[in-house]
Design a protein around this motif. Structure first.
Motif, mmCIF file in Angstrom:
data_model
loop_
_atom_site.group_PDB
_atom_site.id
_atom_site.type_symbol
_atom_site.label_atom_id
_atom_site.label_comp_id
_atom_site.label_asym_id
_atom_site.label_seq_id
_atom_site.Cartn_x
_atom_site.Cartn_y
_atom_site.Cartn_z
ATOM 1 N N GLY A 100 -42.771 53.244 -77.868
ATOM 2 C CA GLY A 100 -42.303 52.090 -77.107
ATOM 3 C C GLY A 100 -43.162 51.821 -75.885
ATOM 4 O O GLY A 100 -43.493 50.665 -75.582
ATOM 5 N N GLN A 101 -43.553 52.875 -75.174
ATOM 6 C CA GLN A 101 -44.402 52.706 -73.993
ATOM 7 C C GLN A 101 -45.786 52.204 -74.377
ATOM 8 O O GLN A 101 -46.363 51.334 -73.695
ATOM 9 N N LEU A 102 -46.325 52.719 -75.479
ATOM 10 C CA LEU A 102 -47.623 52.242 -75.953
ATOM 11 C C LEU A 102 -47.546 50.774 -76.375
ATOM 12 O O LEU A 102 -48.436 49.971 -76.064
ATOM 13 N N GLY A 103 -46.466 50.426 -77.078
ATOM 14 C CA GLY A 103 -46.295 49.038 -77.495
ATOM 15 C C GLY A 103 -46.205 48.098 -76.320
ATOM 16 O O GLY A 103 -46.760 46.989 -76.344
ATOM 17 N N PHE A 104 -45.514 48.525 -75.265
ATOM 18 C CA PHE A 104 -45.387 47.697 -74.064
ATOM 19 C C PHE A 104 -46.741 47.505 -73.394
ATOM 20 O O PHE A 104 -47.027 46.446 -72.831
ATOM 21 N N GLY A 111 -42.010 38.422 -76.824
ATOM 22 C CA GLY A 111 -41.211 38.945 -77.930
ATOM 23 C C GLY A 111 -41.598 40.369 -78.304
ATOM 24 O O GLY A 111 -40.735 41.227 -78.520
ATOM 25 N N MET A 112 -42.903 40.637 -78.380
ATOM 26 C CA MET A 112 -43.346 41.983 -78.719
ATOM 27 C C MET A 112 -43.028 42.972 -77.603
ATOM 28 O O MET A 112 -42.693 44.136 -77.856
ATOM 29 N N ALA A 113 -43.111 42.488 -76.367
ATOM 30 C CA ALA A 113 -42.757 43.358 -75.243
ATOM 31 C C ALA A 113 -41.276 43.721 -75.286
ATOM 32 O O ALA A 113 -40.896 44.862 -75.009
ATOM 33 N N LEU A 114 -40.423 42.758 -75.645
ATOM 34 C CA LEU A 114 -38.992 43.028 -75.787
ATOM 35 C C LEU A 114 -38.748 44.089 -76.864
ATOM 36 O O LEU A 114 -37.957 45.018 -76.674
ATOM 37 N N ALA A 115 -39.416 43.951 -77.989
ATOM 38 C CA ALA A 115 -39.245 44.920 -79.069
ATOM 39 C C ALA A 115 -39.683 46.313 -78.632
ATOM 40 O O ALA A 115 -39.044 47.319 -78.978
ATOM 41 N N SER A 116 -40.743 46.385 -77.851
ATOM 42 C CA SER A 116 -41.231 47.670 -77.364
ATOM 43 C C SER A 116 -40.229 48.323 -76.423
ATOM 44 O O SER A 116 -39.986 49.540 -76.485
ATOM 45 N N ARG A 117 -39.620 47.523 -75.527
ATOM 46 C CA ARG A 117 -38.619 48.089 -74.616
ATOM 47 C C ARG A 117 -37.377 48.543 -75.374
ATOM 48 O O ARG A 117 -36.732 49.531 -74.996
#
Length: 435
Positions: A100-104, A111-117
């Motif tokens: 999740g931290q890497l995705g953020f 939208g992708m940032a929301l999914a990562s969080r």
């Protein structure tokens, strides 16, 4: 309950000792990293608004979604810990919150940032209940309140890393490098845990869970909820934790910078003060509660009252800005919220047998995060509706405090009476840390 006549140990208690500290310390290190990741948005809120071009309501959605996932996972996590053990659950948690931290770090869109969080929140949700369970498996019961407070204290140290280190990295190396670099901490604790973490000491393995399926799950939840101590623990956690959580997780920095006219550096120092106060108060509360269980309710209610008074005085102070001494006092008092919320687990722990500890802790842990999620949303909506009027928006805190306090007052007598009945039945008057 008299602490003077309390036994120093209970039959079947784990021995504690250096090995217990080492193993438990690895589990706490996982929680430490999870808190760094959880609170990283608190120092990056203004940067996130610029990066993803969002308003206050959309910005609050980051934290709301993260907490929604976290709160919704608490009972399943408790059941998982009771069923699978600490090491397996923590391993899953580390993998998820690191991804999740890497995705953020690399998210190109809102939208992708929301999914990562959300992914981060899911992994984070697996950590704290597991660490609490690890403490009960490796340390004597009389150490329970202090061990739990120390776990919370180390978690707040993770918050300190966010406010002191990650905030500087954001402005020196940029968004992607700062968040991606911090994700390496997750890889490090995963290696430590894989090599050294054990669920329990030799000779202290829990009884195997022989029943699974929906009926067993419903029974675990129902029996835990039936105990007044579990419900009281939930409401104590609900009422005490969220003011500081909301302040540190998202709205503290914007409030201090935009509403109080402080620089980011000064605001960051005040956020650090909340964390430092939390760490000091945690040690004090842990020692008091471990020695004197009767102090649990007065401490919880006193913390709620002090928080409400300082919050009201600060946001309604005449003029445009509150004086620095008042902001310092507010942040110092907010530091007591986290330690006070830990008292909720001290109500649930003696109310439930070992095979339900994870489930009961999950129920309690939902409280503060549901309150935080609700308040984060309310403040964001009110800020947009009132043109960034923090005085009106921050008043949402009083509504939830009033609801929670009414439930604490309603349940406290019943929970204490039930706890005394259980202690008398087992010929144990109290559990404390000896002077």
């Amino acid at each position: 309950m008299s602490s003077a006549s309390a036994p120093l140990s209970l039959p079947g208690d784990p021995p504690g000792g250096k090995k217990a500290v080492l193993v438990w310390g690895i589990g706490v290190a996982v929680y430490f990293v999870a808190v760094i990741f959880r609170t990283s948005l608190g120092v990056a809120g203004l940067d996130a608004a610029d990066r993803f071009h969002v308003n206050a309501s959309a910005l609050s959605t980051f934290s709301i979604l993260q907490l929604l996932v976290y709160a919704g996972m608490q009972i399943p996590v408790g059941l998982m810990v009771d069923r699978l053990g600490t090491k397996r659950v923590l391993t899953i948690g580390v993998v998820l919150f690191t991804l999740g931290q890497l995705g953020f770090a690399f998210s190109p869109s809102y939208g992708m940032a929301l999914a990562s969080r959300a992914l981060l929140g899911c992994g984070d949700a697996l950590t704290f209940i597991s660490v609490l369970r690890l403490g009960t498996r490796w340390f004597p019961a009389r150490r329970g309140p202090l061990v739990a407070q120390l776990a919370g204290l180390v978690g707040m140290a993770g918050n300190l890393v966010s406010t002191l280190v990650l905030a500087r990295l954001l402005h020196s190396v940029g968004w992607t490098a700062a968040f991606a670099g911090s994700a390496l901490c997750g890889v490090f604790v995963l290696v430590l845990m894989t090599l050294f973490l054990k669920d329990h000491p030799e000779g202290h393995a829990p009884e195997p869970v022989r029943h699974t399926g929906g009926a067993f799950v419903r029974k675990q939840i129902a029996l835990s909820w039936r105990e007044p101590g579990t419900r009281l623990g939930l409401w104590v956690h609900f009422t005490t934790q969220f003011p500081a959580m909301v302040f540190l997780l998202l709205w503290g920095l914007p409030f201090l910078v935009e509403a109080q006219g402080l620089t980011r550096a000064t605001a960051g120092t005040l956020l650090t003060l909340v964390v430092l106060s939390n760490m000091v108060v945690g040690l004090v509360y842990g020692q008091i509660v471990a020695r004197h269980h009767a102090a649990r309710t007065p401490i919880a209610i006193g913390t709620v009252a002090a928080t409400a008074v300082m919050w009201a005085v600060t946001i309604h102070y005449p003029g445009d800005h509150a004086p620095m001494w008042l902001l310092i006092t507010l942040c110092t008092v907010l530091g007591a919220c986290g330690p006070a919320s830990m008292i909720g687990f001290d109500f649930a722990r003696p109310a439930n047998p070992p095979e339900r500890q994870g489930t009961a802790s999950g129920i309690v842990n939902m409280g503060g995060f549901v309150a935080s999620m609700t308040t984060l949303l309310a403040i964001g909506v009110l800020l947009d509706a009132t043109g960034d009027n923090y005085r009106i928006a921050f008043s949402a805190v009083f509504v939830l405090e009033a609801v929670g306090l009414s439930q604490i007052l309603r349940l406290r007598t019943r929970a204490v009476r039930r706890e005394k009945e259980r202690l008398v039945a087992s010929r144990v008057e109290a559990v404390h840390v000896p002077v």
